[in-house]
Design a protein around this motif. Structure first.
Motif, short mmCIF file in Angstrom:
data_model
loop_
_atom_site.label_atom_id
_atom_site.label_comp_id
_atom_site.label_asym_id
_atom_site.label_seq_id
_atom_site.Cartn_x
_atom_site.Cartn_y
_atom_site.Cartn_z
N GLU A 100 -7.11 -12.57 -0.31
CA GLU A 100 -6.48 -13.75 0.29
C GLU A 100 -5.14 -13.40 0.91
O GLU A 100 -4.81 -13.84 2.03
N LYS A 101 -4.36 -12.57 0.20
CA LYS A 101 -3.03 -12.20 0.71
C LYS A 101 -3.14 -11.40 2.00
O LYS A 101 -2.37 -11.61 2.94
N LEU A 102 -4.09 -10.47 2.05
CA LEU A 102 -4.26 -9.66 3.25
C LEU A 102 -4.83 -10.48 4.40
O LEU A 102 -4.47 -10.27 5.56
N ALA A 103 -5.72 -11.42 4.07
CA ALA A 103 -6.29 -12.28 5.12
C ALA A 103 -5.20 -13.08 5.83
O ALA A 103 -5.26 -13.31 7.04
N LYS A 104 -4.20 -13.51 5.08
CA LYS A 104 -3.12 -14.31 5.66
C LYS A 104 -2.32 -13.53 6.69
O LYS A 104 -1.68 -14.13 7.57
N VAL A 105 -2.32 -12.20 6.58
CA VAL A 105 -1.57 -11.39 7.55
C VAL A 105 -2.52 -10.65 8.49
O VAL A 105 -2.16 -9.67 9.14
N GLY A 106 -3.77 -11.11 8.54
CA GLY A 106 -4.70 -10.61 9.54
C GLY A 106 -5.36 -9.29 9.23
O GLY A 106 -5.81 -8.59 10.14
N ILE A 107 -5.44 -8.92 7.94
CA ILE A 107 -6.08 -7.65 7.57
C ILE A 107 -7.37 -7.96 6.81
O ILE A 107 -7.34 -8.35 5.65
N PRO A 108 -8.52 -7.78 7.44
CA PRO A 108 -9.78 -8.03 6.74
C PRO A 108 -10.15 -6.85 5.82
O PRO A 108 -9.80 -5.70 6.10
N ILE A 109 -10.84 -7.16 4.74
CA ILE A 109 -11.38 -6.15 3.83
C ILE A 109 -12.88 -6.08 4.03
O ILE A 109 -13.55 -7.11 4.12
N VAL A 110 -13.41 -4.87 4.08
CA VAL A 110 -14.85 -4.65 4.13
C VAL A 110 -15.22 -3.75 2.96
O VAL A 110 -14.61 -2.69 2.76
N TYR A 111 -16.23 -4.18 2.17
CA TYR A 111 -16.65 -3.41 1.00
C TYR A 111 -17.88 -2.56 1.31
O TYR A 111 -18.84 -3.03 1.94
N VAL A 112 -17.83 -1.30 0.86
CA VAL A 112 -18.98 -0.39 0.95
C VAL A 112 -19.22 0.18 -0.45
O VAL A 112 -18.42 -0.04 -1.37
N ASP A 113 -20.31 0.90 -0.62
CA ASP A 113 -20.62 1.43 -1.95
C ASP A 113 -21.41 2.72 -1.87
O ASP A 113 -22.50 2.77 -1.31
N PHE A 114 -20.82 3.76 -2.43
CA PHE A 114 -21.52 5.03 -2.61
C PHE A 114 -21.51 5.43 -4.09
O PHE A 114 -21.88 6.55 -4.43
N ARG A 115 -21.09 4.52 -4.97
CA ARG A 115 -20.83 4.87 -6.36
C ARG A 115 -21.65 4.07 -7.36
O ARG A 115 -22.25 4.63 -8.28
N GLU A 116 -21.68 2.76 -7.22
CA GLU A 116 -22.39 1.94 -8.18
C GLU A 116 -23.91 2.11 -8.05
O GLU A 116 -24.62 2.38 -9.01
#
Length: 372
Positions: free
Chosen positions: A135-151
């Motif tokens: 939420e904090k990063l979204a407010k400043v325009g930084i999207p998060i994208v999740y990937v997975d090579f571990r689980e």
């Protein structure tokens, strides 16, 4: 390295993507729909070892988009770091930050790096949610994208590479890698699936053996546990570890009496100086690694165990567990567990081909050793 940045309406324009970028919507591994401008030019890697996928997609310069990353690559995989630093010395200047899990991410620093996206590993999502980073990063325009090579690497690797390929504008390169990945996995699974009366050896995988004095970290149904199954083995720890990672006690190893033992290892001098860990990895000293593997088998948990008595004990590079290269580990496991079925399968040749076709650094041997 930490930079200060003051947010303002004018400052937010720094997040504007170049004119050639177009908005795309992707569904990440966490099932979230994320809309952003692509191809991205400025990326923060939530883990330094994510350079393993960037190296595949941006083979000429895997650091060209990286404006910040977690400070784990040099310490967790020093031989790999050194190989890349030798060819791309600018990596020493990339700003670093702590982990999401330990709450040391500096939001102000992230903003100062003006990234187009932050790519995170799926296992960090719970900590990210708890701290409210998304939420904090979204407010400043930084999207998060999740990937997975571990689980769940066998389920998520190809999809993760597809997602990152779209972000980087390297869809064709991602498709080429995924084709190679699927072909190499099929060289094992097609053979295993064709067996009507396959005897699956009981395999105990010790995660990061010798990293601590405790015994024994291992894998449940995911990660190396799943790799063992794909390779035609039975994962000893699966009934005792409900999730992907966990611990079994020494008495259980003795009671289960596994047919084969596989220890994941790496050079962890930065974390545990002089530790008993088995230092396999690119360019490793194989004689030293074999001696340390032998020493680990002298612990009480392995006294009189069938695998030790027969010399069916192996060590393999730990970082196969969190990279797009897990198919190489599946092949190596298959040749250990079923040499009669895979006499013509050469995991080292596959690893060399991976380097020749997709990676910007030269292949260096040393990714595994055996006592037999």
């Amino acid at each position: 390295m930490s930079l200060r940045y003051t947010l303002s309406a004018g400052a937010l324009c720094l997040f504007s993507a170049p004119a050639f970028a177009d908005p795309i919507t992707i569904t990440d591994i966490a099932g979230r729909e994320v809309t952003l401008e692509a191809p991205v030019e400025r990326v923060i890697l939530g883990e330094g070892r994510q350079i393993f996928f960037a190296a595949v997609l941006d083979g000429e310069d895997p650091f060209q988009r990286v404006v910040g990353w977690r400070d784990d690559f040099r310490e967790a995989a020093p031989e790999s770091y050194d190989a890349y630093a030798e060819k791309f010395p600018e990596i020493a200047d990339i700003p670093t930050f702590g982990g999401f899990k330990d709450g040391t991410l500096d939001i102000e620093q992230a903003v100062s790096l003006t990234p187009d996206v932050m790519i995170m590993n799926l296992e960090a999502k719970a900590a990210t949610d708890e701290a409210g980073y998304e939420e904090k990063l979204a407010k400043v325009g930084i999207p998060i994208v999740y990937v997975d090579f571990r689980e769940k690497p066998s389920e998520h690797t190809a999809k993760s590479m597809e997602i990152i390929g779209k972000l980087f504008g390297e869809e064709e390169r991602a498709d080429d890698f995924n084709d190679f990945y699927q072909e190499q996995i099929a060289r094992v699974t097609d053979v295993i699936d064709a067996q009507n009366d396959l005897e699956r050896p009981l395999v105990f995988v010790e995660r990061a053996g010798g990293y601590s004095e405790d015994c024994c970290m291992s894998f449940g149904s995911g990660n190396f546990g799943r790799m063992v199954e794909l390779a035609g083995g039975e994962n000893m720890a699966a009934p005792f570890i409900p999730g992907t990672f966990g611990t079994v006690n020494a008495e259980q190893v003795i009671a289960s009496n596994p047919d084969q033992i596989v220890v994941t290892g790496g050079n962890w001098e930065a974390y545990v100086p002089g530790g008993a860990w088995v230092g396999v990895g690119p360019g490793s000293d194989e004689a030293q690694a074999r001696a340390k593997l032998q020493a680990l088998m002298e612990r009480p948990a392995f006294t009189g165990v069938k695998a030790v008595e027969a010399g069916e004990v192996h060590a393999i590079w730990h970082q196969f567990y969190n990279s797009p290269y897990s198919f190489v580990a599946v092949q190596r496991l298959a040749t250990w567990l079923h040499p009669e079925l895979f006499a013509d399968l050469d995991a080292e040749a596959t690893l060399k081909e991976l380097h020749e076709r997709f990676l910007p650094v030269d292949y260096r041997p040393g990714y595994w050793v055996s006592l037999k």
